[in-house]
Design a protein around this motif. Structure first.
Motif, PDB file in Angstrom:
ATOM      1  N   ARG A  28       0.833  -1.200   0.000  1.00  0.00           N
ATOM      2  CA  ARG A  28       0.000   0.000   0.000  1.00  0.00           C
ATOM      3  C   ARG A  28       0.874   1.258   0.000  1.00  0.00           C
ATOM      4  O   ARG A  28       0.624   2.193  -0.771  1.00  0.00           O
ATOM      5  CB  ARG A  28      -0.920   0.000   1.222  1.00  0.00           C
ATOM      6  N   ASP A  29       1.886   1.279   0.862  1.00  0.00           N
ATOM      7  CA  ASP A  29       2.704   2.483   0.996  1.00  0.00           C
ATOM      8  C   ASP A  29       3.499   2.773  -0.274  1.00  0.00           C
ATOM      9  O   ASP A  29       3.562   3.927  -0.723  1.00  0.00           O
ATOM     10  CB  ASP A  29       3.665   2.352   2.185  1.00  0.00           C
ATOM     11  N   THR A  32       1.246   3.763  -3.294  1.00  0.00           N
ATOM     12  CA  THR A  32       0.804   5.145  -3.095  1.00  0.00           C
ATOM     13  C   THR A  32       1.925   6.129  -3.385  1.00  0.00           C
ATOM     14  O   THR A  32       1.738   7.114  -4.127  1.00  0.00           O
ATOM     15  CB  THR A  32       0.304   5.341  -1.657  1.00  0.00           C
ATOM     16  N   GLN A  36       2.053   8.906  -6.412  1.00  0.00           N
ATOM     17  CA  GLN A  36       2.077  10.323  -6.056  1.00  0.00           C
ATOM     18  C   GLN A  36       3.341  11.002  -6.571  1.00  0.00           C
ATOM     19  O   GLN A  36       3.302  12.170  -6.975  1.00  0.00           O
ATOM     20  CB  GLN A  36       1.943  10.488  -4.546  1.00  0.00           C
ATOM     21  N   THR A  73      -6.878  -1.383  -7.986  1.00  0.00           N
ATOM     22  CA  THR A  73      -5.701  -0.548  -7.785  1.00  0.00           C
ATOM     23  C   THR A  73      -5.901   0.840  -8.386  1.00  0.00           C
ATOM     24  O   THR A  73      -5.579   1.861  -7.761  1.00  0.00           O
ATOM     25  CB  THR A  73      -4.460  -1.213  -8.410  1.00  0.00           C
ATOM     26  N   LEU A  77      -5.813   4.463  -6.688  1.00  0.00           N
ATOM     27  CA  LEU A  77      -4.904   5.514  -7.143  1.00  0.00           C
ATOM     28  C   LEU A  77      -5.645   6.771  -7.572  1.00  0.00           C
ATOM     29  O   LEU A  77      -5.103   7.877  -7.479  1.00  0.00           O
ATOM     30  CB  LEU A  77      -4.028   5.000  -8.281  1.00  0.00           C
ATOM     31  N   VAL A  80      -5.676   9.067  -4.643  1.00  0.00           N
ATOM     32  CA  VAL A  80      -4.434   9.597  -4.065  1.00  0.00           C
ATOM     33  C   VAL A  80      -3.632  10.399  -5.085  1.00  0.00           C
ATOM     34  O   VAL A  80      -2.520  10.837  -4.794  1.00  0.00           O
ATOM     35  CB  VAL A  80      -3.564   8.466  -3.468  1.00  0.00           C
ATOM     36  N   THR A  81      -4.181  10.569  -6.298  1.00  0.00           N
ATOM     37  CA  THR A  81      -3.554  11.393  -7.333  1.00  0.00           C
ATOM     38  C   THR A  81      -4.598  12.372  -7.857  1.00  0.00           C
ATOM     39  O   THR A  81      -5.795  12.216  -7.607  1.00  0.00           O
ATOM     40  CB  THR A  81      -3.040  10.540  -8.501  1.00  0.00           C
TER      41      THR A  81
END
Length: 280
Positions: A28-29, A32, A36, A73, A77, A80-81
Protein backbone atom coordinates in the motif's frame (compact mmCIF):
# COMPACT_ATOMS: atom_id res chain seq x y z
CA UNK A 1 13.25 13.39 -7.51
CA UNK A 2 14.00 16.95 -8.67
CA UNK A 3 10.47 18.34 -9.09
CA UNK A 4 11.77 21.66 -10.42
CA UNK A 5 13.62 19.77 -13.14
CA UNK A 6 10.41 17.92 -13.99
CA UNK A 7 8.59 21.24 -14.23
CA UNK A 8 11.09 22.71 -16.69
CA UNK A 9 11.31 19.79 -19.08
CA UNK A 10 8.48 17.93 -20.75
CA UNK A 11 8.95 15.75 -23.84
CA UNK A 12 6.53 16.18 -26.75
CA UNK A 13 5.47 12.52 -26.78
CA UNK A 14 3.24 11.37 -23.96
CA UNK A 15 5.23 9.31 -21.49
CA UNK A 16 3.90 6.88 -18.92
CA UNK A 17 5.40 4.61 -16.29
CA UNK A 18 4.35 1.23 -14.99
CA UNK A 19 3.42 1.12 -11.30
CA UNK A 20 4.33 -2.28 -9.92
CA UNK A 21 1.09 -3.82 -8.70
CA UNK A 22 2.82 -7.15 -8.37
CA UNK A 23 5.40 -8.76 -6.11
CA UNK A 24 6.99 -7.29 -2.97
CA UNK A 25 6.84 -3.65 -4.25
CA UNK A 26 3.03 -3.79 -4.40
CA UNK A 27 2.55 -2.68 -0.80
CA UNK A 28 0.00 0.00 0.00
CA UNK A 29 2.70 2.48 1.00
CA UNK A 30 4.93 1.98 -2.04
CA UNK A 31 2.10 1.89 -4.58
CA UNK A 32 0.80 5.14 -3.09
CA UNK A 33 4.21 6.82 -2.97
CA UNK A 34 5.13 5.77 -6.50
CA UNK A 35 1.86 7.05 -7.97
CA UNK A 36 2.08 10.32 -6.06
CA UNK A 37 5.68 10.85 -7.16
CA UNK A 38 4.61 10.35 -10.78
CA UNK A 39 1.66 12.69 -10.22
CA UNK A 40 4.09 15.38 -9.02
CA UNK A 41 6.27 15.13 -12.14
CA UNK A 42 4.67 16.76 -15.21
CA UNK A 43 7.05 14.84 -17.48
CA UNK A 44 4.89 11.79 -16.72
CA UNK A 45 1.47 11.76 -18.36
CA UNK A 46 0.11 8.48 -17.06
CA UNK A 47 0.67 5.52 -14.75
CA UNK A 48 -0.26 1.98 -15.72
CA UNK A 49 -0.83 -1.38 -14.02
CA UNK A 50 -0.94 -4.95 -15.29
CA UNK A 51 -3.48 -7.76 -14.90
CA UNK A 52 -3.03 -11.23 -13.43
CA UNK A 53 -5.49 -12.89 -11.08
CA UNK A 54 -4.32 -16.49 -10.53
CA UNK A 55 -0.58 -17.11 -10.88
CA UNK A 56 0.29 -20.81 -10.50
CA UNK A 57 3.12 -21.75 -8.08
CA UNK A 58 5.36 -22.95 -10.91
CA UNK A 59 5.17 -19.57 -12.70
CA UNK A 60 5.54 -17.13 -9.81
CA UNK A 61 9.19 -16.13 -10.14
CA UNK A 62 9.58 -12.39 -9.56
CA UNK A 63 6.10 -11.89 -8.15
CA UNK A 64 5.67 -14.68 -5.62
CA UNK A 65 2.15 -14.93 -6.99
CA UNK A 66 1.22 -11.56 -5.45
CA UNK A 67 -0.85 -9.33 -7.78
CA UNK A 68 -3.20 -6.50 -6.90
CA UNK A 69 -6.35 -6.38 -9.01
CA UNK A 70 -5.77 -3.70 -11.67
CA UNK A 71 -9.20 -2.07 -11.49
CA UNK A 72 -9.22 -1.98 -7.69
CA UNK A 73 -5.70 -0.55 -7.79
CA UNK A 74 -6.66 2.23 -10.21
CA UNK A 75 -9.74 3.05 -8.13
CA UNK A 76 -7.42 3.46 -5.15
CA UNK A 77 -4.90 5.51 -7.14
CA UNK A 78 -7.67 7.78 -8.39
CA UNK A 79 -8.11 8.89 -4.79
CA UNK A 80 -4.43 9.60 -4.06
CA UNK A 81 -3.55 11.39 -7.33
CA UNK A 82 -5.08 14.34 -9.15
CA UNK A 83 -3.34 14.80 -12.50
CA UNK A 84 -1.90 11.68 -14.10
CA UNK A 85 -4.04 9.45 -16.25
CA UNK A 86 -4.57 5.90 -15.00
CA UNK A 87 -4.13 2.97 -17.38
CA UNK A 88 -4.46 -0.81 -17.62
CA UNK A 89 -1.73 -2.52 -19.62
CA UNK A 90 -3.75 -4.56 -20.22
CA UNK A 91 -7.07 -5.61 -18.67
CA UNK A 92 -7.77 -9.20 -19.77
CA UNK A 93 -11.39 -8.97 -20.89
CA UNK A 94 -12.31 -12.70 -20.75
CA UNK A 95 -11.43 -12.84 -17.03
CA UNK A 96 -14.45 -10.77 -15.96
CA UNK A 97 -18.19 -10.62 -16.78
CA UNK A 98 -18.96 -7.77 -19.21
CA UNK A 99 -21.47 -5.96 -17.00
CA UNK A 100 -19.22 -5.94 -13.95
CA UNK A 101 -16.30 -4.80 -16.10
CA UNK A 102 -18.40 -1.97 -17.50
CA UNK A 103 -19.48 -0.88 -14.02
CA UNK A 104 -15.88 -0.87 -12.73
CA UNK A 105 -14.71 1.08 -15.78
CA UNK A 106 -17.47 3.68 -15.52
CA UNK A 107 -16.96 4.09 -11.78
CA UNK A 108 -13.21 4.65 -12.05
CA UNK A 109 -13.73 7.03 -14.97
CA UNK A 110 -16.32 8.98 -12.98
CA UNK A 111 -14.43 9.18 -9.68
CA UNK A 112 -11.05 9.92 -11.27
CA UNK A 113 -12.35 12.91 -13.21
CA UNK A 114 -12.21 10.98 -16.50
CA UNK A 115 -8.53 10.06 -16.26
CA UNK A 116 -8.87 6.37 -17.18
CA UNK A 117 -7.00 4.84 -20.13
CA UNK A 118 -8.40 1.38 -20.83
CA UNK A 119 -5.86 -0.99 -22.31
CA UNK A 120 -7.49 -4.34 -23.06
CA UNK A 121 -6.42 -7.78 -24.25
CA UNK A 122 -7.58 -11.35 -24.67
CA UNK A 123 -5.07 -13.06 -22.34
CA UNK A 124 -2.60 -15.88 -22.83
CA UNK A 125 -1.93 -17.74 -19.55
CA UNK A 126 -3.77 -21.07 -19.72
CA UNK A 127 -3.45 -21.65 -15.96
CA UNK A 128 -5.42 -18.49 -15.24
CA UNK A 129 -8.16 -19.42 -17.68
CA UNK A 130 -8.32 -22.85 -16.03
CA UNK A 131 -8.59 -21.32 -12.55
CA UNK A 132 -11.38 -19.03 -13.74
CA UNK A 133 -13.23 -21.80 -15.53
CA UNK A 134 -13.05 -19.95 -18.85
CA UNK A 135 -12.35 -21.77 -22.10
CA UNK A 136 -9.26 -20.06 -23.60
CA UNK A 137 -10.45 -21.05 -27.07
CA UNK A 138 -13.32 -18.58 -26.61
CA UNK A 139 -11.20 -15.68 -25.36
CA UNK A 140 -11.31 -13.73 -28.62
CA UNK A 141 -15.07 -14.06 -28.90
CA UNK A 142 -15.56 -13.08 -25.24
CA UNK A 143 -13.33 -10.03 -25.71
CA UNK A 144 -15.33 -8.95 -28.77
CA UNK A 145 -18.60 -9.37 -26.88
CA UNK A 146 -17.28 -7.35 -23.95
CA UNK A 147 -16.09 -4.52 -26.18
CA UNK A 148 -19.46 -4.45 -27.95
CA UNK A 149 -21.18 -4.29 -24.56
CA UNK A 150 -18.91 -1.46 -23.37
CA UNK A 151 -19.78 0.52 -26.48
CA UNK A 152 -23.48 0.10 -25.77
CA UNK A 153 -23.11 1.04 -22.11
CA UNK A 154 -21.35 4.31 -22.84
CA UNK A 155 -23.77 5.19 -25.65
CA UNK A 156 -26.98 5.48 -23.64
CA UNK A 157 -28.44 5.49 -20.13
CA UNK A 158 -30.57 2.38 -20.69
CA UNK A 159 -28.83 -0.83 -21.75
CA UNK A 160 -30.06 -4.40 -22.11
CA UNK A 161 -28.27 -7.54 -20.95
CA UNK A 162 -29.69 -11.06 -21.00
CA UNK A 163 -33.06 -9.64 -22.02
CA UNK A 164 -33.21 -7.24 -19.05
CA UNK A 165 -33.14 -3.46 -19.61
CA UNK A 166 -31.38 -1.46 -16.88
CA UNK A 167 -29.94 1.97 -16.20
CA UNK A 168 -26.21 2.30 -16.81
CA UNK A 169 -25.33 5.14 -14.47
CA UNK A 170 -23.05 6.90 -13.84
CA UNK A 171 -22.23 7.25 -17.52
CA UNK A 172 -19.16 9.45 -17.94
CA UNK A 173 -17.37 9.77 -21.26
CA UNK A 174 -16.10 6.44 -22.49
CA UNK A 175 -12.40 6.23 -21.67
CA UNK A 176 -9.91 5.91 -24.52
CA UNK A 177 -9.41 2.24 -25.34
CA UNK A 178 -6.12 0.66 -26.42
CA UNK A 179 -6.27 -2.88 -27.81
CA UNK A 180 -3.36 -5.18 -27.10
CA UNK A 181 -2.15 -8.07 -29.21
CA UNK A 182 -0.92 -8.53 -32.74
CA UNK A 183 -2.43 -7.82 -36.14
CA UNK A 184 -4.70 -8.66 -37.77
CA UNK A 185 -7.07 -9.38 -34.85
CA UNK A 186 -5.88 -6.51 -32.66
CA UNK A 187 -6.26 -4.07 -35.55
CA UNK A 188 -9.74 -5.35 -36.36
CA UNK A 189 -10.80 -4.78 -32.75
CA UNK A 190 -9.14 -1.37 -32.57
CA UNK A 191 -10.88 -0.09 -35.69
CA UNK A 192 -14.24 -1.62 -34.78
CA UNK A 193 -14.23 0.24 -31.47
CA UNK A 194 -12.39 3.44 -32.48
CA UNK A 195 -9.55 2.43 -30.23
CA UNK A 196 -5.80 2.69 -30.20
CA UNK A 197 -3.20 -0.08 -30.15
CA UNK A 198 -0.90 -1.03 -27.25
CA UNK A 199 1.91 -3.33 -28.42
CA UNK A 200 4.47 -4.72 -25.97
CA UNK A 201 8.21 -5.03 -26.40
CA UNK A 202 8.41 -4.16 -30.10
CA UNK A 203 11.37 -2.46 -31.76
CA UNK A 204 10.87 0.79 -33.70
CA UNK A 205 11.49 -1.04 -36.98
CA UNK A 206 8.79 -3.62 -36.26
CA UNK A 207 6.49 -0.89 -35.01
CA UNK A 208 6.92 1.22 -38.14
CA UNK A 209 5.64 -1.49 -40.47
CA UNK A 210 2.71 -2.35 -38.20
CA UNK A 211 1.65 1.27 -37.70
CA UNK A 212 1.74 1.86 -41.45
CA UNK A 213 -0.65 -1.07 -41.88
CA UNK A 214 -2.91 0.17 -39.08
CA UNK A 215 -3.07 3.69 -40.51
CA UNK A 216 -3.87 2.36 -43.97
CA UNK A 217 -6.72 0.26 -42.59
CA UNK A 218 -8.02 3.23 -40.60
CA UNK A 219 -7.91 5.49 -43.65
CA UNK A 220 -9.76 2.92 -45.75
CA UNK A 221 -12.44 2.81 -43.03
CA UNK A 222 -12.72 6.60 -42.96
CA UNK A 223 -11.23 6.80 -39.46
CA UNK A 224 -8.44 8.99 -38.07
CA UNK A 225 -5.06 7.45 -37.35
CA UNK A 226 -5.34 5.52 -34.05
CA UNK A 227 -3.16 6.28 -31.07
CA UNK A 228 -0.29 3.85 -30.47
CA UNK A 229 1.04 3.31 -26.94
CA UNK A 230 4.22 1.20 -26.78
CA UNK A 231 4.93 -0.68 -23.55
CA UNK A 232 8.62 -1.39 -23.04
CA UNK A 233 11.78 -0.20 -21.34
CA UNK A 234 13.84 2.89 -22.10
CA UNK A 235 17.59 2.88 -21.25
CA UNK A 236 17.20 5.70 -18.75
CA UNK A 237 20.76 5.26 -17.42
CA UNK A 238 21.94 6.66 -20.77
CA UNK A 239 19.85 9.76 -21.48
CA UNK A 240 21.18 10.10 -25.02
CA UNK A 241 20.33 6.53 -25.92
CA UNK A 242 16.92 6.87 -24.30
CA UNK A 243 16.18 10.05 -26.28
CA UNK A 244 17.25 8.31 -29.48
CA UNK A 245 14.99 5.35 -28.80
CA UNK A 246 12.09 7.63 -27.90
CA UNK A 247 12.60 9.60 -31.12
CA UNK A 248 12.73 6.35 -33.10
CA UNK A 249 9.43 5.26 -31.59
CA UNK A 250 7.92 8.62 -32.46
CA UNK A 251 9.18 8.40 -36.03
CA UNK A 252 7.68 4.90 -36.25
CA UNK A 253 4.26 6.19 -35.25
CA UNK A 254 4.03 5.85 -31.49
CA UNK A 255 2.04 8.55 -29.71
CA UNK A 256 2.78 7.22 -26.22
CA UNK A 257 5.58 5.24 -24.63
CA UNK A 258 5.08 3.44 -21.31
CA UNK A 259 8.34 2.77 -19.48
CA UNK A 260 8.50 -0.36 -17.33
CA UNK A 261 11.30 -1.30 -14.96
CA UNK A 262 11.70 -3.18 -11.71
CA UNK A 263 12.09 -1.21 -8.51
CA UNK A 264 12.15 -2.09 -4.83
CA UNK A 265 11.83 1.22 -2.99
CA UNK A 266 10.65 4.79 -3.45
CA UNK A 267 14.23 5.98 -4.05
CA UNK A 268 14.33 3.70 -7.09
CA UNK A 269 11.08 5.25 -8.31
CA UNK A 270 12.45 8.77 -7.89
CA UNK A 271 15.55 7.86 -9.90
CA UNK A 272 13.32 6.43 -12.63
CA UNK A 273 11.24 9.60 -12.75
CA UNK A 274 14.37 11.76 -12.86
CA UNK A 275 15.43 9.70 -15.87
CA UNK A 276 12.07 10.22 -17.58
CA UNK A 277 12.20 13.96 -16.87
CA UNK A 278 15.70 14.17 -18.36
CA UNK A 279 14.33 13.15 -21.77
CA UNK A 280 12.88 16.62 -22.37
Amino acid sequence: MDVAFCMRYRPAMRLGVLIRNMGPPSTRDLVTAAAQAADACPAVDDVWVVDHVAIPPDDAEGSGGRYLDPLATLAFLAGVTSRVHLGTAVLVLPYRPPLLTAKWVATIQELSGERLLLGVGIGWMEAEFRALGVDPRRRGRIADETLDFLDRCFAGDVVEANGQPFFFKPRPARPPIFVGGRPPHAFRRALAHRAGWIPTGVSPDVLREAVAMLRTLASEAGLPAPEVAVLGSLPLADAGAARDLLAAYGDAGATRVIHAERYAAIDDVRRMLDGVAALG
